[in-house]
Design a protein around this motif. Structure first.
Motif, short mmCIF file in Angstrom:
data_model
loop_
_atom_site.label_atom_id
_atom_site.label_comp_id
_atom_site.label_asym_id
_atom_site.label_seq_id
_atom_site.Cartn_x
_atom_site.Cartn_y
_atom_site.Cartn_z
N ALA A 22 0.82 -1.20 0.00
CA ALA A 22 0.00 0.00 0.00
C ALA A 22 0.86 1.25 0.00
N GLN A 23 1.96 1.24 0.79
CA GLN A 23 2.84 2.39 0.82
C GLN A 23 3.53 2.60 -0.52
N LEU A 24 3.96 1.48 -1.14
CA LEU A 24 4.61 1.58 -2.44
C LEU A 24 3.64 2.08 -3.51
N ALA A 26 0.97 3.97 -3.03
CA ALA A 26 0.73 5.39 -2.80
C ALA A 26 1.92 6.23 -3.27
N LEU A 27 3.13 5.73 -3.02
CA LEU A 27 4.32 6.46 -3.45
C LEU A 27 4.42 6.51 -4.96
N ALA A 28 4.14 5.35 -5.61
CA ALA A 28 4.24 5.30 -7.07
C ALA A 28 3.19 6.19 -7.72
N LEU A 29 1.95 6.12 -7.21
CA LEU A 29 0.91 6.96 -7.79
C LEU A 29 1.17 8.44 -7.52
N GLY A 30 1.68 8.74 -6.31
CA GLY A 30 1.93 10.13 -5.97
C GLY A 30 3.10 10.73 -6.72
N LYS A 31 4.11 9.90 -7.03
CA LYS A 31 5.31 10.43 -7.68
C LYS A 31 5.26 10.21 -9.19
N GLN A 50 -5.26 12.51 -7.07
CA GLN A 50 -5.26 13.09 -5.72
C GLN A 50 -6.38 12.49 -4.86
N ARG A 51 -7.52 12.15 -5.48
CA ARG A 51 -8.65 11.64 -4.71
C ARG A 51 -8.60 10.13 -4.51
N ILE A 52 -7.96 9.39 -5.42
CA ILE A 52 -8.01 7.93 -5.30
C ILE A 52 -6.83 7.34 -4.54
N ILE A 53 -5.73 8.11 -4.40
CA ILE A 53 -4.55 7.54 -3.73
C ILE A 53 -4.87 7.04 -2.32
N PRO A 54 -5.57 7.83 -1.46
CA PRO A 54 -5.89 7.29 -0.12
C PRO A 54 -6.75 6.04 -0.17
N ARG A 58 -6.00 2.26 1.33
CA ARG A 58 -6.92 1.58 2.23
C ARG A 58 -7.38 0.24 1.65
N LEU A 59 -7.59 0.21 0.35
CA LEU A 59 -8.04 -1.02 -0.30
C LEU A 59 -7.01 -2.13 -0.13
N LEU A 60 -5.72 -1.82 -0.33
CA LEU A 60 -4.69 -2.85 -0.21
C LEU A 60 -4.53 -3.31 1.24
N ILE A 61 -4.59 -2.36 2.17
CA ILE A 61 -4.45 -2.75 3.58
C ILE A 61 -5.64 -3.61 4.01
N THR A 62 -6.85 -3.24 3.61
CA THR A 62 -8.04 -4.04 3.95
C THR A 62 -7.98 -5.41 3.31
N LEU A 63 -7.47 -5.48 2.08
CA LEU A 63 -7.31 -6.78 1.42
C LEU A 63 -6.33 -7.66 2.19
N GLY A 64 -5.28 -7.03 2.75
CA GLY A 64 -4.35 -7.79 3.60
C GLY A 64 -5.04 -8.33 4.84
N PHE A 65 -5.88 -7.51 5.47
CA PHE A 65 -6.64 -7.99 6.63
C PHE A 65 -7.56 -9.16 6.24
N TYR A 66 -8.18 -9.08 5.07
CA TYR A 66 -9.10 -10.13 4.62
C TYR A 66 -8.36 -11.46 4.43
N LEU A 67 -7.20 -11.41 3.76
CA LEU A 67 -6.44 -12.63 3.52
C LEU A 67 -5.83 -13.16 4.82
N ALA A 68 -5.43 -12.22 5.70
CA ALA A 68 -4.87 -12.66 6.98
C ALA A 68 -5.94 -13.34 7.84
N ALA A 69 -7.17 -12.81 7.82
CA ALA A 69 -8.26 -13.43 8.59
C ALA A 69 -8.59 -14.81 8.05
N GLN A 70 -8.43 -15.00 6.75
CA GLN A 70 -8.70 -16.32 6.17
C GLN A 70 -7.69 -17.36 6.63
N SER A 71 -6.48 -16.90 6.95
CA SER A 71 -5.42 -17.85 7.34
C SER A 71 -5.36 -18.10 8.84
N LEU A 72 -6.12 -17.32 9.64
CA LEU A 72 -6.07 -17.51 11.09
C LEU A 72 -6.96 -18.69 11.51
N PRO A 73 -6.50 -19.47 12.48
CA PRO A 73 -7.30 -20.62 12.97
C PRO A 73 -8.32 -20.19 14.03
#
Length: 349
Positions: A22-24, A26-31, A50-54, A58-73
């Motif tokens: 997500a940081q990469l 945002a950096l790539a889109l911003g720069k 300017q409007r879609i970068i945030p 958030r989309l990538l971080i939430t996707l990480g939470f979704y995949l992480a929740a799928q892997s938790l027992p």
């Protein structure tokens, strides 16, 4: 216990990976994205970035939470509940992302395209299109969420269809006016500010084109509210498009002893002397008919502003009357000849 630790560590690694992604992004889109957008002639891509970068972050971080929740027992039904909640958040983020792109596109359209007469959408129609598109995207988001939870979407669509049919039957007149409003906004036979003439002879300026009705301000400052269906199915004369040049007409009768060519030349001369009549097309006088007590002549002239027809007609009427008096051209009154026959006496036997 070791298995739990490995799965928790795997979930944390997934979160860390998507956070860095997500940081990469945002950096790539911003720069780099803004650098590429600088080569274009419009600022649309800059504003969208300017409007879609945030939201992308958030989309990538939430996707990480979704995949992480799928892997938790997690015990029991905790996994589908937690992943379902995160999935709803994902859908909401995607919806916001699409909405911001649509909003910027419509703003760009309003700013740059509405000055053109051949613009596809009128300014009044853009908010309606935005609302319809928003409702459409919300419907897609709702169907996506229901499908994820294995809900029978077909029954919902069927119920909505039956309800829409019932509403349509109950409000058919209102829907007819709304559809006619869309037709007026798309076809654009007149714009706001145009002067139009209705089929009943009423002349006025269009001040608003709504979904159900169109508002027209008459020359006597009255406000006419006409249902769109009635306006769409009647003949309307646009007095300012494709050109604002408007014709004026003055009819006058002169005596039978008048020189008709002199009268016609005098009328054309007076029209040309007025400062507000245009040279092309120029004024024209025509001998139209033989009246009961006068020779009828009509003066045609054109002005560039339809709002000035009344003032120009008034000046020309005064000028014609004064010039006719100076030139001793008679404007006759209606004449009736009554012959009184003497009553004959009744014959006597």
């Amino acid at each position: 216990m070791l298995l739990w630790a490995k799965e928790i560590l795997g979930a944390l690694l997934i979160l860390a990976f998507f956070y860095m992604l997500a940081q990469l992004a945002a950096l790539a889109l911003g720069k780099w994205g803004k650098r590429l957008a600088s080569f274009t002639s419009t600022d649309l891509d800059d504003r969208i970035l300017q409007r879609i970068i945030p939201h992308v972050s958030r989309l990538l971080i939430t996707l990480g939470f979704y995949l992480a929740a799928q892997s938790l027992p997690l015990p029991g039904k905790a996994v589908p509940v937690v992943s379902g909640i995160i999935f709803i958040v994902l859908v909401v983020i995607v919806f916001n992302l699409a909405y911001h792109i649509l909003d910027e596109l419509l703003k760009w359209y309003l700013a740059g395209k509405q000055s053109a007469d051949n613009a596809l959408l009128s300014r009044q129609m853009v908010p309606i299109v935005e609302k319809i598109a928003t409702l459409f995207m919300m419907g897609i988001a709702l169907i996506t969420i229901l499908t994820h939870f294995n809900y029978d979407v077909f029954s919902l669509v069927t119920a909505l269809g039956i309800g829409s049919l019932a509403i349509g039957m109950a409000a058919k007149d209102t829907l007819a006016h709304m559809i006619s409003g869309f037709t007026l906004m798309l076809d654009r036979p007149f714009h706001i500010g145009d002067r139009i003439k209705l089929s009943n002879g009423t002349v006025g300026d269009v001040i608003d084109i709504g979904l159900r009705s169109t508002k027209i301000q008459g020359l006597d400052a009255t406000l006419l509210i006409i249902p769109n269906a009635d306006l769409c199915n009647s003949t309307v004369i646009n007095m300012v498009r494709p050109s604002s040049v408007t014709q004026g007409r003055i009819s006058v009768g002169v005596g039978y002893g008048s020189n008709i060519e002199q009268v016609k030349n005098l009328l054309v001369e007076l029209a040309r002397e007025d400062a507000e009549t245009i040279e092309e097309p120029g004024p024209l006088a025509q001998f139209t008919s033989f009246g009961e007590s006068a020779l009828n002549v009509v003066l045609l002239f054109w002005v560039s502003d339809p709002n000035r027809i009344g003032a120009v007609t008034d000046r020309l009427n005064c000028a014609i009357l004064n010039r006719f008096r100076e030139s001793q051209i008679e404007i006759p009154f209606p004449v009736r000849t009554v012959i009184m026959e003497k009553e004959l006496p009744c014959p006597t036997e």
